[in-house]
Design a protein around this motif. Structure first.
Motif: not given
Length: 253
Positions: A1-2, A19-23, A31-34, A45-47
């Motif tokens: 996680m970044r 940011e994470v590589s799986h969700f 990219r996540v707001l929490a 989904d950044l992609g």
């Protein structure tokens, strides 16, 4: 996680962007707001930035498009990362967001570019709007604890009805443990005291008692929808609950 952003405010609590590589079991770049590392309030989904990751905004859009296909005027309480308002950019939309950090985060980290966000309590801001001005009111407001309780009372629902067109509707995204959840039962009972028609939907979970998204809609005309368009949400009928009023001690923050 970044971690890209982290802040704790004594009034509004903790916010984190990472940011994470799986969700939710899917691999990619997200990219996540929490409110905390485990309570996601918005995901990009950044992609594929235009993709709506969560199911509940897709279900809300379906309810809106099916109930009033030619709708134009929408008031949203709760910005998050701006998923719904961004998708409604061809409509007339106003957004209320109580936490000033969220407006800046939505722009800086999630690309929300519209200037239609007012910072302040959603109920106070809605009171200033003209009557009969909106096709839809969308309530998608959460704190670290839950949906603020002054946005679930009979008095608030009557305010919403005043601000809606004759054919308009109020749609709420809540979080609960299914149709037996006492808060969900109370919200639906209170909504029925104000609106002639109500519909409730849940996103089923593997564990029966696990918390899940619950959508509740109130309107003055019959509510139409197609289950295949509800992004996995299914209709539920909560039992009767108690009436929520502004001075109800059970809902005092």
């Amino acid at each position: 996680m970044r971690i890209l952003y982290e802040d704790r405010d004594e009034n509004w609590g903790k916010l984190i962007v990472y940011e994470v590589s799986h969700f939710d079991g899917e691999y990619g770049s997200y990219r996540v707001l929490a409110f905390s590392e485990g309570a996601a309030q918005g995901v990009m989904d950044l992609g594929c930035p235009d993709r709506i990751v969560f199911e509940y905004p897709r279900a809300i859009l379906h309810l809106m498009e099916t109930y009033i296909p030619d709708y134009n005027d929408v008031y949203v309480i709760g910005l998050g990362i701006g998923t719904l308002p961004a998708r409604l950019r061809d409509k007339r939309v106003k957004v209320a967001e109580v936490d000033p950090r969220v407006r800046e985060i939505s722009r800086r980290y999630f690309g929300y570019s519209s200037s239609n966000v007012d910072v302040g309590d959603g109920r106070d801001l809605l009171e200033r709007e003209p009557d009969h001005a909106y096709d839809f009111l969308i309530l998608d407001a959460f704190t670290e604890k839950d949906t603020p309780q002054h946005l679930l009372s009979e008095q608030f629902f009557r305010l919403c009805k005043d601000k809606l067109h004759e054919r308009g509707g109020l749609i709420m995204n809540l979080f609960g443990r299914g149709p037996s959840d006492p808060i969900i039962r109370a919200v639906r009972t209170t909504l029925r005291a104000v609106f002639s028609y109500t519909s409730c939907f849940e996103l089923p979970q593997t564990e029966a008692a696990a918390p899940r998204n619950i959508l509740i809609m109130g309107a003055c005309q019959p509510i139409r929808f197609r289950e295949k368009g509800m992004a996995g949400f299914v209709p539920i009928v909560p039992e009767e609950g108690y009436l929520i009023r502004d001075r109800n001690e059970k809902f005092r923050l």
